[in-house]
Design a protein around this motif. Structure first.
Motif, PDB file in Angstrom:
ATOM      1  N   PHE A  39      -0.488  -8.408  -2.132  1.00 59.64           N
ATOM      2  CA  PHE A  39      -0.218  -8.838  -3.501  1.00 59.64           C
ATOM      3  C   PHE A  39       1.085  -9.616  -3.593  1.00 59.64           C
ATOM      4  O   PHE A  39       1.176 -10.614  -4.293  1.00 59.64           O
ATOM      5  CB  PHE A  39      -0.166  -7.624  -4.438  1.00 59.64           C
ATOM      6  CG  PHE A  39      -0.021  -7.997  -5.884  1.00 59.64           C
ATOM      7  CD1 PHE A  39      -1.133  -8.320  -6.638  1.00 59.64           C
ATOM      8  CD2 PHE A  39       1.224  -8.049  -6.484  1.00 59.64           C
ATOM      9  CE1 PHE A  39      -1.008  -8.690  -7.970  1.00 59.64           C
ATOM     10  CE2 PHE A  39       1.368  -8.403  -7.809  1.00 59.64           C
ATOM     11  CZ  PHE A  39       0.243  -8.730  -8.567  1.00 59.64           C
ATOM     12  N   GLY A 151      -5.208  -7.582  -2.041  1.00 60.19           N
ATOM     13  CA  GLY A 151      -3.921  -7.794  -2.704  1.00 60.19           C
ATOM     14  C   GLY A 151      -3.641  -9.246  -2.977  1.00 60.19           C
ATOM     15  O   GLY A 151      -3.286  -9.619  -4.096  1.00 60.19           O
ATOM     16  N   ALA A 155      -3.571 -11.292  -6.598  1.00 61.73           N
ATOM     17  CA  ALA A 155      -2.368 -12.042  -6.975  1.00 61.73           C
ATOM     18  C   ALA A 155      -2.695 -13.511  -7.223  1.00 61.73           C
ATOM     19  O   ALA A 155      -2.185 -14.119  -8.166  1.00 61.73           O
ATOM     20  CB  ALA A 155      -1.298 -11.913  -5.890  1.00 61.73           C
TER      21      ALA A 155
END
Length: 197
Positions: A39, A151, A155
């Motif tokens: 992320f 992740g 994002a």
């Protein structure tokens, strides 16, 4: 004016998260593994961050179905590129293509270039492949690949969403050419990032 101030503050905070660092293949930015490491990765380089926000800005300006098809195509090829990067397969000119993506996407926004949705999706998908390759190549050795991948996919989608939100709100609270100015700023930053290459 209050909305403009809030939007500007949020944008500055977002850029601050990047640490003004450029993400390069082979550099591990944090020891953590899994979702959190994935992320954080798109926020770790100004090149990644700006390209992903620019995808959202351009998709917004294209309108209609492009607002979801264009970002989705970037994310799809991002995932494919990550698999290539994590597997050790070589892909030429990764860093120049990432730098080019920032410049090109900034120019597309600045000039308000209108193309068919599928052409726009293909263009950003190509850039997504190279961004994904960098994410995959930089995966920490002990990371759980699926969690790490999830992740940076989340994002990336978030950054596209920020671009879409800026596309929707900037013209309401800023001068008429605000989207074009944002695109110009992104392209100029891309040129600055590319100079050391």
């Amino acid at each position: 004016m209050t909305h403009l101030l809030r939007a500007g503050t949020a944008l500055i905070a977002l850029l601050g998260l990047s640490g003004l660092a450029e993400a390069h293949t082979g550099v591990h930015l944090m020891a953590a593994d899994g979702f959190a490491a994935g992320f954080v990765h798109p926020f770790s380089g100004l090149d990644h961050l700006l390209a992903m926000v620019a995808v959202g800005l351009w998709a917004w300006s294209l309108g209609g179905a492009a607002r979801w098809i264009v970002p989705a195509s970037f994310v799809a090829l991002l995932a494919c590129g990550a698999v290539l990067g994590a597997s050790g397969i070589s892909l030429p000119a990764v860093e120049p293509m990432i730098a080019l993506s920032v410049i090109a996407l900034g120019v597309l926004v600045a000039l308000s270039v209108r193309v068919p949705t599928l052409a726009a999706a293909a263009a950003v998908a190509l850039f997504g492949l190279f961004h994904g390759f960098a994410h995959g190549a930089e995966m920490p050795a002990l990371a759980q690949p699926l969690a790490y991948g999830a992740g940076f996919v989340v994002a990336t989608a978030l950054l596209h969403g920020i671009g879409l939100a800026l596309g929707a709100t900037l013209p309401r609270f800023a001068p008429a050419p605000s989207l074009r100015l944002a695109g110009g700023a992104i392209a100029a930053t891309g040129v600055a990032l590319a100079l050391p290459l």
